[in-house]
Design a protein around this motif. Structure first.
Motif, PDB file in Angstrom:
ATOM      1  N   ALA B 273       0.841  -1.200   0.000  1.00  0.00           N
ATOM      2  CA  ALA B 273       0.000   0.000   0.000  1.00  0.00           C
ATOM      3  C   ALA B 273       0.876   1.250   0.000  1.00  0.00           C
ATOM      4  CB  ALA B 273      -0.921  -0.020   1.204  1.00  0.00           C
ATOM      5  N   GLY B 274       2.047   1.173   0.656  1.00  0.00           N
ATOM      6  CA  GLY B 274       2.936   2.326   0.718  1.00  0.00           C
ATOM      7  C   GLY B 274       3.484   2.692  -0.647  1.00  0.00           C
ATOM      8  N   THR B 275       3.803   1.649  -1.473  1.00  0.00           N
ATOM      9  CA  THR B 275       4.261   1.932  -2.833  1.00  0.00           C
ATOM     10  C   THR B 275       3.166   2.673  -3.595  1.00  0.00           C
ATOM     11  OG1 THR B 275       5.456  -0.142  -2.692  1.00  0.00           O
ATOM     12  CG2 THR B 275       5.343   0.876  -4.832  1.00  0.00           C
ATOM     13  N   GLY B 276       1.937   2.195  -3.400  1.00  0.00           N
ATOM     14  CA  GLY B 276       0.819   2.867  -4.056  1.00  0.00           C
ATOM     15  C   GLY B 276       0.669   4.301  -3.578  1.00  0.00           C
ATOM     16  N   ALA B 277       0.786   4.491  -2.275  1.00  0.00           N
ATOM     17  CA  ALA B 277       0.609   5.828  -1.707  1.00  0.00           C
ATOM     18  C   ALA B 277       1.721   6.758  -2.165  1.00  0.00           C
ATOM     19  CB  ALA B 277       0.570   5.738  -0.188  1.00  0.00           C
ATOM     20  N   LEU B 278       2.926   6.187  -2.333  1.00  0.00           N
ATOM     21  CA  LEU B 278       4.050   6.998  -2.807  1.00  0.00           C
ATOM     22  C   LEU B 278       3.759   7.540  -4.203  1.00  0.00           C
ATOM     23  CD1 LEU B 278       6.873   7.783  -1.855  1.00  0.00           C
ATOM     24  CD2 LEU B 278       7.758   5.798  -3.060  1.00  0.00           C
ATOM     25  N   CYS B 279       3.142   6.693  -5.052  1.00  0.00           N
ATOM     26  CA  CYS B 279       2.770   7.156  -6.393  1.00  0.00           C
ATOM     27  C   CYS B 279       1.753   8.289  -6.288  1.00  0.00           C
ATOM     28  CB  CYS B 279       2.178   6.014  -7.203  1.00  0.00           C
ATOM     29  SG  CYS B 279       3.298   4.646  -7.423  1.00  0.00           S
ATOM     30  N   LEU B 280       0.820   8.150  -5.340  1.00  0.00           N
ATOM     31  CA  LEU B 280      -0.164   9.227  -5.130  1.00  0.00           C
ATOM     32  C   LEU B 280       0.533  10.523  -4.756  1.00  0.00           C
ATOM     33  CD1 LEU B 280      -3.214   8.018  -3.006  1.00  0.00           C
ATOM     34  CD2 LEU B 280      -3.203   8.834  -5.337  1.00  0.00           C
ATOM     35  N   LEU B 281       1.510  10.407  -3.826  1.00  0.00           N
ATOM     36  CA  LEU B 281       2.211  11.596  -3.343  1.00  0.00           C
ATOM     37  C   LEU B 281       2.969  12.289  -4.475  1.00  0.00           C
ATOM     38  CD1 LEU B 281       3.690  10.564   0.106  1.00  0.00           C
ATOM     39  CD2 LEU B 281       1.888  12.216  -0.366  1.00  0.00           C
ATOM     40  N   LEU B 282       3.463  11.463  -5.427  1.00  0.00           N
ATOM     41  CA  LEU B 282       4.220  12.052  -6.535  1.00  0.00           C
ATOM     42  C   LEU B 282       3.294  12.570  -7.626  1.00  0.00           C
ATOM     43  CD1 LEU B 282       7.114   9.468  -6.696  1.00  0.00           C
ATOM     44  CD2 LEU B 282       7.274  11.843  -6.025  1.00  0.00           C
ATOM     45  N   GLY B 283       1.998  12.506  -7.396  1.00  0.00           N
ATOM     46  CA  GLY B 283       1.073  13.159  -8.302  1.00  0.00           C
ATOM     47  C   GLY B 283       0.447  12.265  -9.350  1.00  0.00           C
ATOM     48  N   VAL B 312       6.381  -4.184  -4.849  1.00  0.00           N
ATOM     49  CA  VAL B 312       5.156  -4.768  -4.315  1.00  0.00           C
ATOM     50  C   VAL B 312       5.282  -6.282  -4.183  1.00  0.00           C
ATOM     51  CG1 VAL B 312       3.722  -2.902  -5.212  1.00  0.00           C
ATOM     52  CG2 VAL B 312       3.941  -4.987  -6.527  1.00  0.00           C
ATOM     53  N   GLU B 313       6.095  -6.907  -5.057  1.00  0.00           N
ATOM     54  CA  GLU B 313       6.286  -8.355  -4.926  1.00  0.00           C
ATOM     55  C   GLU B 313       7.009  -8.674  -3.624  1.00  0.00           C
ATOM     56  OE1 GLU B 313       5.376 -10.910  -6.930  1.00  0.00           O
ATOM     57  OE2 GLU B 313       5.469 -10.311  -9.029  1.00  0.00           O
ATOM     58  N   VAL B 314       7.934  -7.809  -3.233  1.00  0.00           N
ATOM     59  CA  VAL B 314       8.611  -8.013  -1.955  1.00  0.00           C
ATOM     60  C   VAL B 314       7.582  -7.938  -0.815  1.00  0.00           C
ATOM     61  CG1 VAL B 314      10.260  -7.000  -0.342  1.00  0.00           C
ATOM     62  CG2 VAL B 314      10.863  -7.227  -2.733  1.00  0.00           C
ATOM     63  N   GLY B 315       6.671  -6.961  -0.930  1.00  0.00           N
ATOM     64  CA  GLY B 315       5.610  -6.853   0.068  1.00  0.00           C
ATOM     65  C   GLY B 315       4.764  -8.108   0.141  1.00  0.00           C
ATOM     66  N   VAL B 316       4.364  -8.616  -1.045  1.00  0.00           N
ATOM     67  CA  VAL B 316       3.558  -9.838  -1.098  1.00  0.00           C
ATOM     68  C   VAL B 316       4.311 -10.992  -0.444  1.00  0.00           C
ATOM     69  CG1 VAL B 316       2.623 -11.562  -2.671  1.00  0.00           C
ATOM     70  CG2 VAL B 316       2.274  -9.157  -3.155  1.00  0.00           C
ATOM     71  N   CYS B 317       5.617 -11.078  -0.768  1.00  0.00           N
ATOM     72  CA  CYS B 317       6.445 -12.173  -0.245  1.00  0.00           C
ATOM     73  C   CYS B 317       6.472 -12.146   1.277  1.00  0.00           C
ATOM     74  CB  CYS B 317       7.843 -12.054  -0.823  1.00  0.00           C
ATOM     75  SG  CYS B 317       8.967 -13.305  -0.255  1.00  0.00           S
ATOM     76  N   PHE B 318       6.677 -10.962   1.865  1.00  0.00           N
ATOM     77  CA  PHE B 318       6.697 -10.837   3.325  1.00  0.00           C
ATOM     78  C   PHE B 318       5.387 -11.335   3.932  1.00  0.00           C
ATOM     79  CE2 PHE B 318      10.021  -7.288   3.433  1.00  0.00           C
ATOM     80  CZ  PHE B 318      10.946  -8.098   4.048  1.00  0.00           C
ATOM     81  N   THR B 319       4.268 -10.840   3.389  1.00  0.00           N
ATOM     82  CA  THR B 319       2.976 -11.195   3.982  1.00  0.00           C
ATOM     83  C   THR B 319       2.705 -12.690   3.849  1.00  0.00           C
ATOM     84  OG1 THR B 319       2.106  -9.015   3.531  1.00  0.00           O
ATOM     85  CG2 THR B 319       0.507 -10.732   3.904  1.00  0.00           C
ATOM     86  N   VAL B 320       2.940 -13.220   2.638  1.00  0.00           N
ATOM     87  CA  VAL B 320       2.636 -14.637   2.425  1.00  0.00           C
ATOM     88  C   VAL B 320       3.503 -15.505   3.331  1.00  0.00           C
ATOM     89  CG1 VAL B 320       2.778 -16.508   0.752  1.00  0.00           C
ATOM     90  CG2 VAL B 320       1.795 -14.345   0.080  1.00  0.00           C
TER      91      VAL B 320
END
Lengths: 129, 341
Positions: B273-283, B312-320
């Motif tokens: 979600a943070g990667t997504g939010a970072l894209c939001l922050l960058l406009g 995001v794949e790293v994020g998925v890997c951590f959670t899984v």
């Protein structure tokens, strides 16, 4: 029905049979673990249905695009690669499926701890007591 | 696709399915169900769905069989026949299955033939992804690019579902506050705790680092070959579960504390979600990674999408990884996190 027509679609009949086996186990079996196995079989039947819709006969290969180094250009034709969309949907479904399988097993274990049985019949008897 | 091979696999799948629901011993049923998953994995490889097959090999034939075995060993092993209304339930089950199966069989006449390149599913949307994945994202594995980029929003919530499932298992089985604090987790490197034979322990000890290295390779190389965060995460979890089986659960918890495990599980969703939010922050839009080229050095918008997917794949890997370990710990020890099986 012509032989060729049967061969073209017999895979769907097998998926439907697998789904029926799963559904039957979920309803008819009294043991909770058996019901969960039935649920998983049902799930794989649907997954395999999706994946087979994306399959392409006649030389199509796995959906990883052949590409050269240093920007060598290839003309990519969709017919050369199997349809990747069902793969994506089902890949996540499998992992979510094992996580929900864990939840199902955890619920079954709590039921066992409380009522001392995995059999639907005995659990219902002990709830009524 | 080779029709003889298809036929054998489909027949084996049916046999394994029938056997796993009719066996009276639940341990055997669980093992046969693992075999069923492996047959399915072969079928998917046959149809070119290599990513799905990889996931199934790690999840279905590996981790879920272990979950089943752990649950069966903590409950009853034998299936008892129903005392009353056996035929009634069989009748209801058969009637429902035949009714739904009959409807589907009737509908199957309208399905496209198996492996038809011109089936409706393959001619409308999917060519766009196959043709544009390299120009858009520089990722040759279409499954990865669709999973993490084109349909990234969907995958974010799939990851959240996995996270929530982990929380649910913890809420159902976990025993908060009732655990005695005196039993400290044993150290892995110490004298082997009671468990399997020394041969198994030594073999697993050699295998575990290679499994973890392979899991990281699968994660990092998912852009170019089958694999990615889901498969990498499950293989990482399998390596920890292997320690727990060959030594005992405390040896594994000594390596991966439960508190850290929970941190990893939530960190994974947060990275995504943070990667997504970072894209939001960058406009840009949520999860539109191309905008990340502004903060990543020496990248074009196209390569930024590739790097965003890796994040995001790293994020998925951590959670899984964390959720699979969490579920195993709770099922194997009945929520007590003690010796385990």
């Amino acid at each position: 029905m012509a032989m060729a027509e049967i061969f073209a679609k017999y895979n769907y009949w097998i998926y439907i049979t697998l789904m029926m086996i799963g559904l039957y186990a979920m309803i008819a079996k009294g043991n909770l673990a058996k019901k969960i196995i039935g649920m998983s079989i049902f799930q794989t039947a649907i997954i395999v249905f999706y994946v087979s819709i994306g399959a392409k006969k006649g030389g199509a290969t796995i959906p990883i695009i052949a590409h050269g180094h240093e920007g060598a250009e290839h003309v990519v034709r969709a017919i050369d690669y199997v349809n990747p969309l069902p793969h994506v949907l089902m890949l996540t479904a499998i992992v979510v499926g094992v996580a929900t399988l864990g939840v199902a097993l955890a619920i079954a274990m709590s039921i066992y701890e409380r009522y001392g049985s995995m059999e639907e019949e005995e659990i219902l008897e002990r709830i009524r007591e | 696709m080779i029709w003889q091979f298809d036929f054998i696999i489909l027949a084996l799948a049916l046999i394994c399915a029938v056997a796993s629901i009719s066996l009276k011993d639940l341990l055997s049923a669980a093992i046969v169900f693992g075999a069923y998953s492996f047959v399915m994995c072969l079928l998917w490889t046959e149809m070119g769905a290599v990513d799905v097959a990889f996931t199934e090999a790690a999840v279905g034939a590996g981790v879920s069989t272990v979950f089943f075995l752990a649950a069966v060993l903590h409950t009853s092993r034998q299936v008892k026949p129903r005392r009353h209304g056996r035929f009634f339930y069989k009748f209801i089950g058969a009637a429902a299955a035949l009714a739904i199966g009959g409807v589907l069989l009737a509908a199957s006449a309208d399905f496209p033939t198996w492996g038809d390149p011109a089936s409706p599913a393959s001619i409308h949307v999917s060519p766009h992804y196959i043709i544009n994945t390299i120009p858009d994202t520089a990722v040759p594995n279409v499954v990865t690019s669709v999973l993490a980029d084109y349909r990234g929003f969907d995958t974010m919530f799939e990851t959240s579902v996995i996270f929530v499932a982990g929380l649910a298992v913890l809420a159902i089985l976990g025993r908060f506050g009732r655990r005695t604090r005196d039993e400290a987790p044993a150290e892995f490197a110490a004298v082997p705790v009671a468990g399997q034979s020394p041969i198994i322990q030594a073999a697993c000890r050699i295998m575990v680092p290679f499994m973890q290295l392979f899991a990281l390779y699968v994660l990092a190389h998912g852009h170019h070959s089958p694999g990615g965060g889901f498969q990498g995460g499950v293989i990482l979890a399998a390596s920890f579960i292997l320690i727990a089986i060959s030594y005992d659960l405390r040896a594994m918890i000594g390596r991966l504390r439960e508190r850290w495990n929970m941190v990893f599980a939530s960190l994974g969703v947060m990275i995504y979600a943070g990667t997504g939010a970072l894209c939001l922050l960058l406009g840009a839009n949520f999860l539109d990674y191309s905008v990340l080229h502004r903060i990543l050095p020496a990248t074009s918008p196209i390569m930024a999408r590739s790097h965003g997917m890796l994040a995001v794949e790293v994020g998925v890997c951590f959670t899984v990884m964390a959720v699979m370990v969490l579920i195993y710990v709770n099922i194997a020890s009945h929520g007590k996190s003690d010796k385990g099986l």
